[in-house]
Enzyme design. Structure first.
Site, PDB file in Angstrom:
ATOM      1  N   LYS A  68       0.912  -1.285  -0.087  1.00 48.08           N
ATOM      2  CA  LYS A  68      -0.212   0.201   0.228  1.00 48.08           C
ATOM      3  C   LYS A  68       0.955   1.289  -0.258  1.00 48.08           C
ATOM      4  O   LYS A  68       0.695   2.226  -0.814  1.00 48.08           O
ATOM      5  CB  LYS A  68      -0.852   0.084   1.303  1.00 48.08           C
ATOM      6  CG  LYS A  68      -1.815  -1.097   1.443  1.00 48.08           C
ATOM      7  CD  LYS A  68      -2.677  -1.020   2.406  1.00 48.08           C
ATOM      8  CE  LYS A  68      -1.976  -1.322   3.902  1.00 48.08           C
ATOM      9  NZ  LYS A  68      -1.407  -2.581   4.166  1.00 48.08           N
ATOM     10  N   ARG A  73      -9.949   0.546   8.492  1.00 45.05           N
ATOM     11  CA  ARG A  73      -9.282  -0.858   8.854  1.00 45.05           C
ATOM     12  C   ARG A  73     -10.430  -1.724   9.437  1.00 45.05           C
ATOM     13  O   ARG A  73     -10.115  -2.788   9.663  1.00 45.05           O
ATOM     14  CB  ARG A  73      -8.224  -0.649   9.985  1.00 45.05           C
ATOM     15  CG  ARG A  73      -6.900  -0.661   9.910  1.00 45.05           C
ATOM     16  CD  ARG A  73      -6.225  -1.494   9.038  1.00 45.05           C
ATOM     17  NE  ARG A  73      -4.796  -2.001   9.133  1.00 45.05           N
ATOM     18  CZ  ARG A  73      -3.673  -1.372   9.218  1.00 45.05           C
ATOM     19  NH1 ARG A  73      -3.814  -0.056   8.412  1.00 45.05           N
ATOM     20  NH2 ARG A  73      -2.599  -1.570   9.522  1.00 45.05           N
ATOM     21  N   ARG A  90      11.529  -5.767   4.429  1.00 47.99           N
ATOM     22  CA  ARG A  90      11.361  -4.447   4.418  1.00 47.99           C
ATOM     23  C   ARG A  90      12.145  -3.492   5.333  1.00 47.99           C
ATOM     24  O   ARG A  90      12.532  -3.966   6.345  1.00 47.99           O
ATOM     25  CB  ARG A  90       9.881  -4.191   4.689  1.00 47.99           C
ATOM     26  CG  ARG A  90       9.659  -2.446   4.488  1.00 47.99           C
ATOM     27  CD  ARG A  90       8.332  -2.092   4.719  1.00 47.99           C
ATOM     28  NE  ARG A  90       7.560  -2.671   5.862  1.00 47.99           N
ATOM     29  CZ  ARG A  90       6.457  -2.657   6.035  1.00 47.99           C
ATOM     30  NH1 ARG A  90       5.642  -2.239   5.060  1.00 47.99           N
ATOM     31  NH2 ARG A  90       6.035  -3.321   7.095  1.00 47.99           N
ATOM     32  N   ARG A 103      11.164  -1.848  11.182  1.00 47.78           N
ATOM     33  CA  ARG A 103       9.856  -1.349  12.157  1.00 47.78           C
ATOM     34  C   ARG A 103       9.998  -2.335  13.428  1.00 47.78           C
ATOM     35  O   ARG A 103      10.059  -3.480  13.129  1.00 47.78           O
ATOM     36  CB  ARG A 103       8.568  -1.652  11.298  1.00 47.78           C
ATOM     37  CG  ARG A 103       8.614  -0.103  10.541  1.00 47.78           C
ATOM     38  CD  ARG A 103       7.308  -0.093   9.671  1.00 47.78           C
ATOM     39  NE  ARG A 103       6.363  -0.812  10.043  1.00 47.78           N
ATOM     40  CZ  ARG A 103       5.153  -0.842   9.284  1.00 47.78           C
ATOM     41  NH1 ARG A 103       5.096  -0.125   7.993  1.00 47.78           N
ATOM     42  NH2 ARG A 103       4.041  -1.514   9.630  1.00 47.78           N
ATOM     43  N   ARG A 150      -0.711  -9.328  13.186  1.00 51.61           N
ATOM     44  CA  ARG A 150      -1.099  -8.415  12.031  1.00 51.61           C
ATOM     45  C   ARG A 150      -2.051  -8.985  10.952  1.00 51.61           C
ATOM     46  O   ARG A 150      -3.086  -8.677  10.533  1.00 51.61           O
ATOM     47  CB  ARG A 150      -0.021  -7.457  11.584  1.00 51.61           C
ATOM     48  CG  ARG A 150       0.468  -6.513  12.457  1.00 51.61           C
ATOM     49  CD  ARG A 150       1.883  -6.131  12.161  1.00 51.61           C
ATOM     50  NE  ARG A 150       1.929  -5.422  10.882  1.00 51.61           N
ATOM     51  CZ  ARG A 150       3.093  -5.351  10.124  1.00 51.61           C
ATOM     52  NH1 ARG A 150       4.169  -5.783  10.748  1.00 51.61           N
ATOM     53  NH2 ARG A 150       2.882  -4.627   9.007  1.00 51.61           N
TER      54      ARG A 150
HETATM   55  P1  AP5 Z   1       4.845  -1.705   1.597  1.00 54.81           P
HETATM   56  O1  AP5 Z   1       4.557  -0.621   0.539  1.00 54.81           O
HETATM   57  O2  AP5 Z   1       5.614  -1.098   2.802  1.00 54.81           O
HETATM   58  O3  AP5 Z   1       3.464  -2.270   2.240  1.00 54.81           O
HETATM   59  P2  AP5 Z   1       2.238  -1.719   2.931  1.00 54.81           P
HETATM   60  O4  AP5 Z   1       1.133  -2.632   2.516  1.00 54.81           O
HETATM   61  O5  AP5 Z   1       2.142  -0.437   3.284  1.00 54.81           O
HETATM   62  O6  AP5 Z   1       2.839  -2.431   4.427  1.00 54.81           O
HETATM   63  P3  AP5 Z   1       2.640  -2.084   6.088  1.00 54.81           P
HETATM   64  O7  AP5 Z   1       3.235  -3.031   6.808  1.00 54.81           O
HETATM   65  O8  AP5 Z   1       2.971  -0.612   6.087  1.00 54.81           O
HETATM   66  O9  AP5 Z   1       0.951  -1.950   6.299  1.00 54.81           O
HETATM   67  P4  AP5 Z   1       0.073  -2.256   7.419  1.00 54.81           P
HETATM   68  O10 AP5 Z   1      -0.992  -2.239   6.951  1.00 54.81           O
HETATM   69  O11 AP5 Z   1       0.581  -3.545   8.268  1.00 54.81           O
HETATM   70  O12 AP5 Z   1       0.951  -1.187   8.401  1.00 54.81           O
HETATM   71  P5  AP5 Z   1       0.413   0.208   8.685  1.00 54.81           P
HETATM   72  O13 AP5 Z   1       1.401   1.069   8.806  1.00 54.81           O
HETATM   73  O14 AP5 Z   1      -0.599   0.822   7.997  1.00 54.81           O
HETATM   74  O15 AP5 Z   1       5.560  -2.772   1.126  1.00 54.81           O
HETATM   75  C1  AP5 Z   1       6.026  -3.938   1.984  1.00 54.81           C
HETATM   76  C2  AP5 Z   1       7.208  -4.441   1.388  1.00 54.81           C
HETATM   77  O16 AP5 Z   1       7.143  -5.174   0.238  1.00 54.81           O
HETATM   78  C3  AP5 Z   1       8.532  -3.356   1.305  1.00 54.81           C
HETATM   79  O17 AP5 Z   1       9.729  -3.869   1.489  1.00 54.81           O
HETATM   80  C4  AP5 Z   1       8.445  -3.063  -0.149  1.00 54.81           C
HETATM   81  O18 AP5 Z   1       9.652  -2.624  -0.819  1.00 54.81           O
HETATM   82  C5  AP5 Z   1       8.108  -4.354  -0.794  1.00 54.81           C
HETATM   83  N1  AP5 Z   1       7.091  -4.457  -1.899  1.00 54.81           N
HETATM   84  C6  AP5 Z   1       5.821  -3.863  -2.002  1.00 54.81           C
HETATM   85  N2  AP5 Z   1       5.201  -3.987  -3.299  1.00 54.81           N
HETATM   86  C7  AP5 Z   1       6.135  -4.808  -3.808  1.00 54.81           C
HETATM   87  C8  AP5 Z   1       6.069  -5.456  -5.001  1.00 54.81           C
HETATM   88  N3  AP5 Z   1       5.178  -5.302  -5.694  1.00 54.81           N
HETATM   89  N4  AP5 Z   1       7.054  -6.322  -5.290  1.00 54.81           N
HETATM   90  C9  AP5 Z   1       8.057  -6.687  -4.576  1.00 54.81           C
HETATM   91  N5  AP5 Z   1       8.284  -5.915  -3.481  1.00 54.81           N
HETATM   92  C10 AP5 Z   1       7.228  -5.167  -2.992  1.00 54.81           C
HETATM   93  O19 AP5 Z   1      -0.162   0.131  10.292  1.00 54.81           O
HETATM   94  C11 AP5 Z   1       0.763  -0.399  11.276  1.00 54.81           C
HETATM   95  C12 AP5 Z   1      -0.072  -0.344  12.746  1.00 54.81           C
HETATM   96  O20 AP5 Z   1      -0.617   0.783  12.962  1.00 54.81           O
HETATM   97  C13 AP5 Z   1      -1.254  -1.220  12.499  1.00 54.81           C
HETATM   98  O21 AP5 Z   1      -0.767  -2.676  12.847  1.00 54.81           O
HETATM   99  C14 AP5 Z   1      -1.974  -0.815  13.641  1.00 54.81           C
HETATM  100  O22 AP5 Z   1      -1.581  -1.295  15.036  1.00 54.81           O
HETATM  101  C15 AP5 Z   1      -1.820   0.707  13.529  1.00 54.81           C
HETATM  102  N6  AP5 Z   1      -3.110   1.301  12.577  1.00 54.81           N
HETATM  103  C16 AP5 Z   1      -2.704   1.909  11.449  1.00 54.81           C
HETATM  104  N7  AP5 Z   1      -3.716   2.271  10.830  1.00 54.81           N
HETATM  105  C17 AP5 Z   1      -4.966   1.893  11.686  1.00 54.81           C
HETATM  106  C18 AP5 Z   1      -6.254   2.039  11.686  1.00 54.81           C
HETATM  107  N8  AP5 Z   1      -6.898   2.797  10.580  1.00 54.81           N
HETATM  108  N9  AP5 Z   1      -7.072   1.468  12.582  1.00 54.81           N
HETATM  109  C19 AP5 Z   1      -6.326   0.961  13.644  1.00 54.81           C
HETATM  110  N10 AP5 Z   1      -5.086   0.620  13.796  1.00 54.81           N
HETATM  111  C20 AP5 Z   1      -4.413   1.156  12.715  1.00 54.81           C
END
Ligand code: AP5
Length: 216
Positions: free
Chosen positions: A13, A88, A127, A162, A173
């Site tokens: 994402k 979410r 990552r 992270r 997660r």
């Molecule tokens: P990346 O682009 O970082 O993936 P992502 O989907 O953004 O992953 P996140 O781990 O950031 O998502 P998340 O939903 O767990 O965490 P968030 O920060 O929202 O890509 C991942 C890796 O793959 C990278 O190394 C990239 O280079 C590689 N990659 C990507 N695409 C690729 C491809 N096509 N080919 C090859 N490699 C690729 O949330 C963190 C925490 O915050 C949650 O656990 C929760 O506790 C809290 N939180 C956040 N939002 C909320 C909410 N709305 N409600 C409640 N709690 C929340």
């Protein structure tokens, strides 16, 4: 465009959102980035969110909605937004709809990035993220590494792993995603907004999303 980005942890994402904002000038709003910055700054929000995040659980809906009510009323959202990691849960999606109605806006699409679980596990353990809150460039030690001495290629700051990337937190997660977030796929399908993409290569995904959005 006004877009919601859906997908499991590690689906890409953040990576896709960054490329799409460069294309259409809209603003990326990542609740994960907002929360991680709050934890780093030691703010009240950060203190409340830290434990949930480190365990791989969701932060409570009311806390998230308080942040998003303020954020979505900021002037830069007028140009369009990409919501990365929000909503979410079904209650967050319903609250978002009410908020958008109140400020006279409508979503154009909900983009779902579909990635097999084995690929996701590999991505999350490889990552790395730039620790500069104003940059937060995403790297991958296999496909897109930082410099040889572990610095960000954009801003030169240290690139880190992270805190929620332990095996246990990743497992939590993914389970939380299946239980609480995956139902949003059907929610947005019923609303006629869902666009689904098998996302194995982020460059290809970005191109496919751009084509789909031009027709939206
Ligand atoms: P990346 O682009 O970082 O993936 P992502 O989907 O953004 O992953 P996140 O781990 O950031 O998502 P998340 O939903 O767990 O965490 P968030 O920060 O929202 O890509 C991942 C890796 O793959 C990278 O190394 C990239 O280079 C590689 N990659 C990507 N695409 C690729 C491809 N096509 N080919 C090859 N490699 C690729 O949330 C963190 C925490 O915050 C949650 O656990 C929760 O506790 C809290 N939180 C956040 N939002 C909320 C909410 N709305 N409600 C409640 N709690 C929340």
């Amino acid at each position: 465009m006004r877009i919601v980005l859906l997908g499991a942890p590690g689906a890409g994402k953040g990576t896709v959102a960054k490329s799409l904002t460069e294309f259409d000038g809209s603003v990326q709003i990542s609740t994960g980035d907002i929360l991680r910055n709050a934890v780093k700054a030691g703010s009240e929000l950060g203190k409340k969110a830290k434990g949930y995040m480190e365990r791989g659980e969701l932060v409570p809906d009311d806390l998230i909605m308080d942040i998003m009510e303020v954020r979505m009323k900021e002037p830069d959202c007028q140009k369009g937004f990409l919501l990365d990691g929000f909503p979410r849960t079904i209650p967050q999606a319903e609250a978002l709809k009410k908020l958008l109605d109140k400020i006279g806006m409508k979503l154009d699409a909900a983009i779902n990035l579909d990635v097999p679980t084995d690929v996701i596990l590999d991505r999350l353990t490889t990552r790395r993220t730039c620790s500069n809150p104003d940059c937060q460039e995403i790297y991958n030690v296999k496909s897109n590494p930082p410099t040889a001495d572990g610095k960000c290629r954009k801003c030169g700051t240290d690139v880190i792993q992270r805190a929620d990337e332990t095996e246990e937190a990743i497992g939590n997660r993914l389970k939380t995603y299946q239980d609480k977030t995956a139902p949003l796929i059907v929610y947005y399908e019923k609303a006629g907004l869902l666009k689904n993409f098998l996302s194995l290569n982020s460059r290809e995904t970005v191109e496919n999303v751009k084509i789909a959005l031009k027709g939206a």
